[in-house]
Design an enzyme around this catalytic site. Structure first.
Site: not given
Ligand code: PLP
Length: 326
Positions: A73-75
């Site tokens: 879920q890396s921004n």
């Protein structure tokens, strides 16, 4: 303004809003929020500023492909995919962990933005990243490697101008508080405070690391930023303010403290925080207020670094759904 190449991808300056209801709740303080969740690039966040300088450097290198790495879920990876699309480059994302059964939130957006995903084991990430880079290079894709979090001197340098930006907005605060992880944001702010003589204290709430390690990394990176910008200065790790009392259940684990902060700020201010970074940083800030950490009359700026798409990640729905909606 900073004297290194920089693209124009972010909506700047980002707004500064006051949070009167939260301030009253916390005991009658002036609390404001810097809206870097509104940088505009595919749901925004702090990585947009870093990518303005990083993608400029990639283009100067003749790159055709951006490669970077992060969590599922890396921004940062989502923002890199969006920046690549805007610059007409390919994006390859080396994501750590098991391929999840569902594509939700940031991972869904990575796909929409056209990124290629490569799955990696956490402990072999750097090695796999290098392999992906080598293969891309050997097949003529002209890759450019953006480090984890976009946190090298080039990326972090962008946050020196964010400090200049709040000063130009007439914001006078005693504290800037925000989520610190790979350290690039804080390193850039610390370097910016030195370069532009900003007098407030810059306190990072560590999201996933012991304070001494993060302080050391930030001091080194802030020193590199000053070198890069042509104003050499050496920072000691003891000058870097980091609080690691809020690591909770570890990276990406939404616990009761984060949940409380997200619900409180949503209901008092209509402002959305995220489960991984800003929810944890706000929980820390709220706890510091409750513990009497701030002196009466001190003004606090909460720097919203983004991440809100993760509110829609499947793994957080059990905690975030409302028991009152049936
Ligand atoms: C990456 C990120 C951070 C941390 O910034 P660093 O520069 O890695 O310390 C904070 N908040 C959000 C939402 C992020 O995506």
């Amino acid at each position: 303004m900073i004297n290194i190449p920089r693209l124009n991808m972010a909506h700047l300056p980002t707004p500064v809003d006051s949070m009167p209801r939260l301030g009253a709740y916390l005991g009658g303080y002036e609390v404001q929020v810097k809206r870097d969740d509104q940088t505009g690039l595919a749901f925004g966040g702090n990585k947009t500023r870093k990518l303005e300088t990083l993608v400029a450097a990639a283009q100067a290198n003749g790159a055709r492909t951006l490669i970077t790495t992060g969590a599922i879920q890396s921004n940062h990876c989502r923002q890199t995919a969006a920046a690549a699309a805007r610059a007409g480059l390919d994006a390859m994302l080396v994501l750590t962990g098991e391929q999840p059964p569902e594509q939700s939130a940031n991972l869904l957006l990575d796909g929409l933005l056209g990124a290629e995903i490569i799955w990696a084991d956490r402990d072999q990430r750097e090695q796999q990243l290098q392999e992906v880079f080598n293969t891309a290079w050997n097949t003529g894709r002209r890759p450019y490697l953006i480090p984890y979090g976009g946190s090298n001197a080039t990326g972090a340098a962008a946050y020196t101008s964010a400090i200049k930006e709040v000063m130009n907005q007439g914001v006078e605060v005693d504290w800037i508080i925000f989520a610190s992880s790979s350290g690039g944001t804080q390193a850039g702010m610390v370097a910016g405070a030195y370069l532009y003589d900003f007098r407030g204290k810059i306190l990072g709430i560590s999201v996933d690391e012991p304070a001494d390690r993060l302080q050391a990394r930030i001091a080194t990176l802030a020193s590199e930023v000053c070198d890069l910008l042509g104003s050499p200065h050496h920072f000691e790790k003891t000058e870097i303010l980091v609080n690691d009392a809020y690591l909770g259940g570890g990276y990406g684990v939404l616990g009761s403290a984060e949940e409380e902060a997200i619900r409180l700020v949503a209901r008092l201010e209509g402002l959305l925080l995220d489960p991984v970074y800003t929810g944890r940083a706000a929980a820390g800030m709220i706890d510091l207020f409750r513990a009497g950490f701030f002196k009466p009359g001190e003004k606090v700026l909460f720097w919203h670094t983004g991440g809100t798409p993760a509110l829609f990640a499947t793994q957080y729905q059990d905690r975030l759904r409302s028991p009152y909606i049936t």
